[in-house]
Design a protein around this motif. Structure first.
Motif, short mmCIF file in Angstrom:
data_model
loop_
_atom_site.label_atom_id
_atom_site.label_comp_id
_atom_site.label_asym_id
_atom_site.label_seq_id
_atom_site.Cartn_x
_atom_site.Cartn_y
_atom_site.Cartn_z
N ARG A 50 0.71 -1.04 -0.18
CA ARG A 50 -0.11 0.02 0.50
C ARG A 50 1.03 1.19 0.09
O ARG A 50 0.71 2.49 -0.66
CB ARG A 50 -1.67 -0.11 1.15
CG ARG A 50 -2.14 -1.07 1.20
CD ARG A 50 -3.61 -0.45 2.09
NE ARG A 50 -2.72 -1.00 3.35
CZ ARG A 50 -2.74 -1.75 4.29
NH1 ARG A 50 -2.94 -3.28 3.54
NH2 ARG A 50 -2.28 -1.57 5.62
N LEU A 51 2.03 0.95 0.97
CA LEU A 51 2.81 2.45 0.57
C LEU A 51 3.66 2.57 -0.74
O LEU A 51 3.76 3.62 -1.01
CB LEU A 51 3.99 2.44 1.94
CG LEU A 51 4.04 2.65 3.16
CD1 LEU A 51 4.91 2.30 4.86
CD2 LEU A 51 3.36 4.16 3.69
N ILE A 100 0.72 4.71 -2.62
CA ILE A 100 0.46 6.00 -2.17
C ILE A 100 1.83 6.63 -2.93
O ILE A 100 1.20 7.09 -3.54
CB ILE A 100 -0.09 6.09 -0.96
CG1 ILE A 100 -0.78 7.34 -1.10
CG2 ILE A 100 1.81 5.47 -0.15
CD1 ILE A 100 -1.22 7.94 0.46
N LEU A 157 -7.13 7.41 -3.79
CA LEU A 157 -6.62 6.90 -2.34
C LEU A 157 -8.16 5.69 -1.46
O LEU A 157 -7.82 5.72 -0.71
CB LEU A 157 -6.81 8.20 -1.79
CG LEU A 157 -6.16 8.07 -0.52
CD1 LEU A 157 -4.51 7.58 0.48
CD2 LEU A 157 -5.73 9.45 0.20
N LEU A 194 -7.53 2.57 -2.18
CA LEU A 194 -6.59 2.17 -0.94
C LEU A 194 -6.96 1.76 0.36
O LEU A 194 -6.46 0.69 0.81
CB LEU A 194 -5.24 2.74 -1.35
CG LEU A 194 -3.93 2.15 -1.44
CD1 LEU A 194 -4.34 1.32 -2.12
CD2 LEU A 194 -2.53 4.21 -1.11
N VAL A 195 -7.29 3.49 0.80
CA VAL A 195 -7.11 2.75 2.68
C VAL A 195 -8.69 1.92 2.79
O VAL A 195 -8.82 1.63 4.02
CB VAL A 195 -7.17 4.00 3.33
CG1 VAL A 195 -6.45 4.62 3.46
CG2 VAL A 195 -8.66 4.72 2.75
N ARG A 196 -9.56 1.22 2.19
CA ARG A 196 -10.20 0.58 1.97
C ARG A 196 -11.78 0.90 2.72
O ARG A 196 -12.44 0.50 3.80
CB ARG A 196 -10.01 -1.04 2.68
CG ARG A 196 -8.65 -1.63 1.70
CD ARG A 196 -8.74 -2.88 2.41
NE ARG A 196 -7.97 -2.98 3.95
CZ ARG A 196 -7.26 -3.58 5.20
NH1 ARG A 196 -6.18 -4.38 4.50
NH2 ARG A 196 -6.74 -3.41 6.34
N THR A 197 -12.55 2.34 1.88
CA THR A 197 -13.23 2.97 2.59
C THR A 197 -14.50 2.13 2.16
O THR A 197 -14.19 0.75 1.39
CB THR A 197 -13.56 4.10 1.82
OG1 THR A 197 -14.51 4.42 3.11
CG2 THR A 197 -13.60 3.67 0.75
N PRO A 220 -4.97 0.91 7.27
CA PRO A 220 -6.40 1.52 7.52
C PRO A 220 -7.29 1.51 8.35
O PRO A 220 -7.98 2.49 8.86
CB PRO A 220 -6.71 1.00 6.81
CG PRO A 220 -5.33 0.00 4.98
CD PRO A 220 -4.37 0.50 6.46
N ARG A 274 -11.46 7.40 6.59
CA ARG A 274 -11.42 6.67 5.18
C ARG A 274 -11.84 7.64 4.36
O ARG A 274 -11.41 7.41 3.06
CB ARG A 274 -11.15 5.60 5.22
CG ARG A 274 -10.41 4.56 5.59
CD ARG A 274 -10.32 2.98 6.04
NE ARG A 274 -11.39 2.65 6.93
CZ ARG A 274 -11.73 1.38 7.16
NH1 ARG A 274 -10.71 0.35 6.17
NH2 ARG A 274 -12.20 1.00 8.54
N TRP A 280 6.98 12.95 2.90
CA TRP A 280 7.96 11.37 2.76
C TRP A 280 8.06 11.22 4.13
O TRP A 280 8.65 10.55 4.91
CB TRP A 280 8.26 10.50 1.80
CG TRP A 280 7.23 9.71 0.77
CD1 TRP A 280 6.12 10.89 0.23
CD2 TRP A 280 6.13 8.82 0.88
NE1 TRP A 280 5.44 9.43 -0.29
CE2 TRP A 280 5.49 8.46 0.05
CE3 TRP A 280 6.52 7.73 2.11
CZ2 TRP A 280 4.73 7.44 0.01
CZ3 TRP A 280 5.87 6.44 1.46
CH2 TRP A 280 4.98 6.66 0.72
#
Lengths: 158, 496
Positions: free
Chosen positions: A83-84, A87, A114, A117-120, B226, B389, B421
């Motif tokens: 995931r990193l 992103i 995004l 990616l963060v699995r909302t 997450p 999220r 970063w």
């Protein structure tokens, strides 16, 4: 962790003093005094970084294994790294695509990517927000704040 | 003209609904502008400036001052709710404001931010009225050596925001100082770490660095983990700040207000260092020292008092000497000039009615800020209830727009991502971000004043100790370093 930081700081200081400053900081040849040279401040900072690294290393050795702050563990470190990477890729793509696609469309895509990616747990809300938020921001910045938001080369907004 | 006559003349000028409305509209614009990351108080004042041209001079200037004051408070709203400072001045508010929000007490933090802001604003306005002449003449005696000594002392505040490890704080500050060297050398105009790229010649954009360091790591962290926020409450909460808490923090608020007044009256320092210095002093003196950085309400009070204390005081050099104290007052001086007014000593003779009208308007602005700020906290309440999220992609998009809007430059968006970063790696290694930011702000000032001093003296270091002001700040620096060293050694002993 403290020792890793110390070693990193020492290497960074060596890199600065031996390579980066001599090659990437230019100074006129007629500078009479070292304290007035554009090189003086970076060298001082490079030296101080080395000393701080040394102090981190020594204190890290003294309390080896004890007293180091710990990061919150995650269930799936391998997935986390993926995931990193994703992103990071998203940021690079956003930066390079924006002049061509325009800020509004790029932001919409970045929002959706995004949220995915963060699995909302609210995909429909995320999709609606991905359209509405960039448009509202565009309307505000372009028409109220008079900022020239990049429009891109494909679809131009009023 | 006697003092009573001057006050009456000022009252005649502002004692009407147009002046009051201008001030109130200004505060509303400022609070909303400050609450949107990337807009900042500076941009809000700049955007409002053209609208003041057709207005009466006093109404136009009051509107801009309202925007300024509202903007400084407004910046604390996103700093507390989403860890994204709306203005650089509210960076220190994050340190304790956001942890409080994470504990479900955002309403309490915002309430204290408002109370502290209004108190500090009031103190700052009184200072402007009573000490304008005196403080302006004191600030006028500051040359490069005095600035160097002052900034060197200001750097000792890094110890106060370093958290658990002073060495990590020092490393963070050194990184900030190093990144601040990027750009053209100010004395010789040669390149320093620019790699021939024109975008780097002016140095890294401060807003891009600030937002990158504080907001983007949250987004990256959300991608890394997450579900990490589940179980951690992020709501405005039903708990509001109490009078007892305000009373407990009152000393820090007053101290912060005076720090803000002092630093604000010296041109070029700005609100962010004042907020950090106030925070650091509050932490040093507080019995709850250990709770600072983890959600201490007194930390929020001190930061907000520090940055709002600057707001009135930056007008001291502006009105008394015609010298703008920061970027915002530089824009406001433009409004004076557009209306045919020349701030400075002669204005106290030729336009005394406007001077006193402004003083009265500024006193009123503290009350208006209290009402508008209270409404704004309730207005921005839904932000605290948005699922994280969904909120994080919103923050990312908001940051992209906000950072781009500062200079209309996509390169700044890239800088923000890179700094994000850097901030993420720093957070993984428990390196605090606040020392980085303080050093990034103060680094160029420190270096420039040092080199200017050396140029003035023909490279003789004696100039750095040339008079009572420099002696005073050197003494403060030495005392601070001794206190920090003793504190660190004592902490290390107690751990053993």
């Amino acid at each position: 962790m403290q020792m890793q930081l110390g070693i990193g700081a020492i290497f960074a200081a060596l890199f600065l003093i031996l390579y980066a400053i001599p090659n990437w900081v230019s100074s006129p040849s007629n500078v009479r005094n070292i304290v007035l040279s554009p090189l003086f401040w970076p060298y001082i900072l490079g030296g101080l970084t080395g000393l701080t690294g040394l102090a981190l290393l020594l204190t890290g050795r003294q309390r080896l294994g004890s007293g180091d702050p710990v990061n919150e563990p995650i269930d799936d470190p391998r997935q986390g790294v993926l995931r990193l990477t994703a992103i990071a890729g998203l940021m690079v793509a956003t930066f390079w695509v924006m002049p061509w696609l325009g800020m509004v469309w790029t932001s919409m895509l970045a929002f959706v990517a995004l949220a995915f990616l963060v699995r909302t747990r609210h995909p429909v809300t995320a999709f609606v927000c991905a359209i509405v938020v960039p448009l509202v921001l565009y309307a505000f910045f372009a028409h109220v704040a008079s900022v020239a938001i990049p429009q891109g080369e494909l679809v131009r907004l009023p | 003209m006697s003092l009573i006559d001057s006050v009456m003349a000022g009252l005649a000028l502002v004692g009407n609904w147009e002046a009051f409305l201008s001030l109130a509209i200004g505060v509303v614009i400022g609070v909303v502008g400050g609450a949107i990351p990337g807009i900042s108080a500076t941009m809000a004042v700049a955007l409002a400036l053209p609208f003041t041209f057709p207005m009466q001079p006093i109404n136009g200037i009051l509107l801009l001052l309202g925007v300024y004051k509202g903007g400084i408070f407004g910046g604390s709203i996103p700093a507390i709710l989403i860890k994204t400072p709306g203005t650089p001045a509210s960076s220190a508010t994050i340190l304790d404001g956001h942890p409080l929000a994470a504990q479900g007490e955002a309403g309490r933090a915002l309430g204290m931010a408002l109370w502290a802001s209004c108190t500090a604003d009031f103190v700052s306005n009184l200072a402007l009225i009573f000490f304008a002449g005196f403080l302006a003449s004191f600030a006028l005696s500051f040359g490069p050596p005095e600035f160097f000594a002052l900034i060197l002392f200001s750097l000792t505040i890094i110890a106060g925001v370093s958290g658990e490890s002073l060495l990590r704080g020092a490393l963070s500050a050194l990184l900030g100082l190093l990144l601040a060297t990027i750009g053209l050398d100010l004395v010789y105009g040669t390149n320093r770490f620019t790699f021939g790229d024109p975008n780097l010649m002016g140095g890294l954009n401060f807003i891009a660095v600030l937002i990158g360091l504080f907001a983007i790591p949250e987004v990256i962290n959300m991608a890394w983990h997450p579900t990490g926020h589940i179980g951690k409450v992020q709501k405005l909460g039903s708990k509001w700040v109490t009078f007892a808490e305000y009373k407990r923090s009152f000393r820090s608020i007053i101290r912060g207000s005076f720090i803000g007044v002092f630093l604000g009256s010296i041109p070029g320092i700005g609100a962010a260092p004042a907020a950090f210095l106030s925070y650091s002093e509050a932490r040093r003196k507080s019995p709850n020292k250990a709770n600072f950085g983890k959600g201490e309400i007194e930390g929020v009070a001190a930061s907000e008092a520090g940055n709002n204390g600057v707001a009135g005081a930056t007008l001291i050099p502006l009105l008394a000497l015609g010298v703008p104290g920061d970027v915002i007052t530089a824009i406001i001086i433009g409004a004076f000039m557009v209306h045919g007014l020349q701030p400075g000593p002669m204005m106290f003779v030729l336009n005394v009615d406007i001077i006193y009208g402004l003083f009265i308007g500024l006193i009123l602005s503290s009350g208006i800020l209290f009402i508008v700020g209270g409404l704004a906290i309730r207005g921005f309440r839904p932000v605290a209830d948005i699922p994280k999220r969904i909120l994080m992609p919103m923050v990312l998009v908001l940051c992209i727009y906000g950072v781009f809007a500062v200079n209309n430059n996509i390169f700044d968006v890239g800088v923000m991502f890179v700094m994000g970063w850097v901030g993420f790696v720093m957070s993984r290694y428990h390196i605090p971000a606040a020392p980085f930011l303080i050093a990034f702000i103060l680094g160029p000032l420190l270096e420039d004043n040092f080199r200017q001093s050396m140029l003035m003296s023909g490279s003789s270091p004696d100039i750095l100790l040339r008079g009572p002001i420099t002696w005073f700040f050197w003494a403060l620096t030495v005392i601070s370093i001794v206190a920090i060293t003793r504190g660190t050694l004592r902490a290390a002993k107690s751990k053993d």
